[in-house]
Write an enzyme that holds these catalytic residues in place. Structure first.
Site, PDB file in Angstrom:
ATOM      1  N   GLU A 186       0.860  -1.180   0.000  1.00 41.91           N
ATOM      2  CA  GLU A 186       0.000   0.000   0.000  1.00 41.91           C
ATOM      3  C   GLU A 186       0.902   1.236   0.000  1.00 41.91           C
ATOM      4  OE1 GLU A 186      -3.743   1.784   2.604  1.00 41.91           O
ATOM      5  OE2 GLU A 186      -2.161   0.651   3.613  1.00 41.91           O
ATOM      6  N   ARG A 234       4.409 -14.220   9.485  1.00 42.54           N
ATOM      7  CA  ARG A 234       4.852 -12.832   9.545  1.00 42.54           C
ATOM      8  C   ARG A 234       6.161 -12.765  10.332  1.00 42.54           C
ATOM      9  NH1 ARG A 234       1.559  -7.390  11.239  1.00 42.54           N
ATOM     10  NH2 ARG A 234       3.345  -6.159  11.871  1.00 42.54           N
ATOM     11  N   LYS A 259       2.851   0.325  11.397  1.00 39.80           N
ATOM     12  CA  LYS A 259       3.066   1.581  10.687  1.00 39.80           C
ATOM     13  C   LYS A 259       2.587   2.771  11.519  1.00 39.80           C
ATOM     14  CE  LYS A 259       2.263   1.071   6.364  1.00 39.80           C
ATOM     15  NZ  LYS A 259       1.559   0.948   5.066  1.00 39.80           N
TER      16      LYS A 259
END
Length: 766
Positions: free
Chosen positions: A198, A418, A428
């Protein structure tokens, strides 16, 4: 695909390097480290083989390596000899014969790698004496062949696995295994993967794993990788982030075959949403957010779930205009009301957002969610395998439902864990807080886990790649220590890092060398004694040199020490003040002395002169940003901010550091590995960032866990070393270690009951 399992302990002596190397090269067996194993064992197609020679033969056959059995037998015999012989002349004879044989050949037998190559390579690798002889540079052809085999990606992955197994000491540690398994249903030349970031921030080390895995499989199957920007939220995304993400990928040496955007498919996605509504698979809903969350959680159907197709299309059209009424509505997939998997409880697939998009401008006021767009665009773009972290596992059925409902081509999903590290934030939102609050200097701060941050800290791409290959598409969800990745990094940079010297500026001690040169002399020496390709440097010799205070304090009267790259010297006198600080030293040069007999090998620098000046530098070291290994969901991050995370030391370095370029690796001998970070614009000093070396002592948090919020400043600095260490009699001297309460408390009588143990005085009593 792996047909067998190679089980062994990392502690085996001699270590079966040939077996792990050919297993990784042929991808015929999974390598499993079991520290309880007393020998190497190959389980292949129901057969068990427990000798390295037979294992190499079996794996070569399973991997389709062609060989001339008669010629190969000669090399297997030579490998056996090299493993047992100890006399240097006999070893050299064997190396000479191999070097002559390879003078006009690329490989030992034929034109391709065979079992003969791996059995000999393993024999050389397992002998430190042989490795040392090869470094003499007298066997150029053998060295070329040996270097090539070791540089292969499969060999590096196997060696990385061994390093990790030694570090972890964990039973059943699987290495390089996920890659031998391959991708389900993959066909050579037809695999298409995608990396869909993204464009709302910078890539971090977790993204790096996903990107590297996607590239690895694309190359493995001679397919292609798509870099697709998931730009479906105009409130968060900017064009500048697309540029920085591409730059981050370039830093990782990752280049997609094509770059696309989800926004390229907005028209098709809109048509697919219309289709979903028309076939009764989606509906418009204006339920308030909190109420919708409650209904989904409790398994309650929305009041609009059974609205007519016409009503739903009308509301969707209103959403498209971006009107006040349209903003109230969203479109939801009609999956389930009360499925035990809550990801299937009628998720939102379209929402209204009047904010302009950074690529499409004001054309659209409605945007698809990731859950709707991702499977649809994956199918449209020809993706064959979608690699996703297993945090999405509950949403995999949702992914497949979307594709089935729309009648699109199916895509296979490959889950992997992950990447999480101790003392490390990958959120983030939380990283944004550190940037916005000025607790770091930016997204490339060396304390940050961003791609830019870890590269600036000194992590080489090759080490990162080896680490990711080592992890593979593992399903284990754990918080990893940083030691393995930094240990791999040390192995990558050590052979290419030039050696330099530095003396701490405020702790320098002047040494007068009797018998030294009457005038300054300059000699040309290699920057790296084991790798002449690194280049040469100028070393300045004079009768007045500088040494570190810590070294000076350790010198005993009349002790013979070695001045590195010069020779031995004898300490004749030492001037010490009342506090124990050494002010000056006098030595007699003793070049006839044997450096092998001295305990101390000391770095030094000739005193700075106008003609041969020393360079003022700053050595930087860092601590973790948080004091807790893993933050829980309800933890307040402000309670766990490390008070001081940057440590600066002023030093003087040899003038050769002026030749370095920003980003170059180096070793300040006896101080550690560093990366050159450029010149400080304010004080003009050259700055060098210490690179962790994987040792536990250097990776421990320097701050104590705290339950109170504490201020943290990007400008906070502190000297990381005291005057040669704690002063005797003062156990609370300044130190990088965090303060601990005394075991017995304060002012406690420690005499205790009578005991037969002998009495020991406190080490601080003098």
């Amino acid at each position: 695909m792996a047909a067998g399992t190679l089980t062994l302990s990392s502690k085996l002596t001699p270590f079966p390097y040939s077996a792990i190397a050919i297993a990784a090269y042929t991808e015929t067996s999974e390598i499993v480290y079991d520290e309880a194993a007393i020998s190497v064992l190959l389980n292949l197609n129901g057969s068990k083989i427990d000798t390295e020679e037979e294992i190499v033969h079996a794996l070569a056959k399973a991997g389709g390596l062609s060989e001339d059995s008669a010629k190969a037998a000669l090399f297997f015999a030579l490998a056996k000899t090299l493993r047992t012989v100890t006399a240097v002349p006999e070893i050299v004879t064997g190396l000479d014969s191999l070097d002559d044989h390879l003078a006009w050949r690329t490989f030992l037998v034929g034109h391709n790698i065979t079992s003969a190559d791996w059995i000999i390579w393993g024999a050389l690798k397992s002998s430190t004496k042989i490795i040392g002889l090869l470094k003499n540079g007298k066997h150029a052809h053998l060295t070329r062949w040996n270097t090539y085999l070791e540089s292969l990606e499969s060999t590096q992955a196997a060696l990385a696995g061994l390093t990790a197994a030694k570090a972890n000491k964990a039973r059943g540690t699987k290495v390089a295994a996920g890659f031998a398994l391959g991708l389900e249903g993959a066909e050579m030349g037809k695999v298409v993967t995608r990396f869909p970031p993204e464009p709302s921030g910078y890539l971090h080390i977790g993204h790096a794993k996903a990107a590297m895995l996607n590239q690895y499989f694309a190359k493995m199957y001679e397919g292609k990788m798509i870099i697709r920007f998931d730009d479906t939220n105009p409130s968060k995304e900017k064009t500048e982030f697309e540029d920085t993400i591409l730059e981050d990928l370039e830093l990782l040496e990752i280049r997609g075959d094509v770059v696309t955007h989800t926004s390229d498919y907005f028209d098709q996605l809109y048509d697919l949403a219309i289709k979903m509504i028309e076939i009764g698979k989606a509906y418009a809903d204006d339920t308030e957010r909190e109420q919708m969350q409650h209904e989904r959680r409790e398994g309650i159907a929305s009041a609009h779930r059974d609205d007519s197709v016409e009503e739903n299309l009308k509301h969707f059209a209103e959403m498209k205009t971006g009107s006040t009424e349209g903003l109230r509505w969203c479109v939801r997939a009609k999956m389930s009301v009360d499925d035990p998997n809550k990801a299937l409880r009628d998720p939102v697939i379209y929402r209204c957002n009047p904010q302009p998009h950074h690529r499409t401008g004001d054309k659209w006021k409605i945007y698809p969610t990731y859950d709707f767009a991702c499977p649809a665009v994956d199918s449209i773009e020809g993706v064959t395998h979608a690699l996703r972290t297993n945090e999405y596992r509950d949403r995999n059925p949702q992914y497949w439902w979307m594709i089935d409902a729309l009648g699109l081509r199916k895509v296979k999903i490959w889950d992997f864990s992950r990447l999480n590290f101790i003392y490390t934030l990958l959120s983030k939102r939380k990283l944004h807080e550190f940037v916005n609050n000025g607790q770091v200097r930016g997204w490339d701060d060396p304390r940050f886990p961003t791609v830019r941050g870890i590269r600036r800290r000194g992590l080489a791409v090759e080490a990162l790649r080896q680490f990711m290959l080592l992890q593979g598409p593992s399903q284990a969800i754990v918080s990893l220590e940083w030691d393995t990745i930094w240990a791999l990094n040390k192995k990558v940079i050590d052979p290419i890092a030039p050696r330099h010297w530095a003396i701490l500026e405020d702790k320098k001690v002047t040494v007068t060398i009797k018998g030294g040169p009457s005038a300054v002399e300059v000699k040309i020496l290699p920057k790296h004694k084991k790798n002449p390709d690194v280049g040469e440097k100028k070393t300045v010799y004079s009768s007045t040199v500088l040494v570190d205070q810590e070294d000076a304090k350790s010198f005993e009267d009349q002790e013979e020490i070695t001045l590195m790259d010069w020779g031995n010297a004898i300490v004749r006198s030492k001037s010490v003040d009342a506090t124990g600080i050494v002010n000056s030293i006098e030595m007699d040069l003793h070049l006839e002395g044997d450096f092998k007999k001295t305990k101390k090998k000391i770095t030094w620098l000739s005193q700075s002169t106008s003609e041969y000046p020393l360079i003022p530098v700053t050595l930087l070291d860092y601590d973790y940003l948080i004091t807790k290994k893993k933050l829980e969901e309800n933890d307040n991050i402000k309670d766990f901010i490390t008070p001081v995370t940057e440590f600066r030391e002023s030093a003087l370095a040899d003038a050769n550091v002026r030749d370095l370029k920003k980003g170059d690796y180096l070793q300040f001998e006896r101080k550690g590995y560093f990366i050159f970070d450029g010149e400080n614009k304010e004080d003009g000093r050259l700055e060098f960032i210490r690179i962790p070396d994987g040792k536990a002592a250097n990776l421990a948090s320097k701050a104590a866990p705290s339950s109170q919020a504490v201020p943290a400043s990007a400008e906070g600095s502190q000297s990381s070393v005291t005057d040669g260490g704690p002063v005797i009699g003062d156990p609370e001297s300044v130190t990088k270690m965090y303060k601990m309460d005394k075991v017995y408390g304060v002012n406690v009588n420690l005499e205790g009951p009578a005991t037969k143990m002998y009495k020991m005085e406190s080490i601080y009593n003098v």
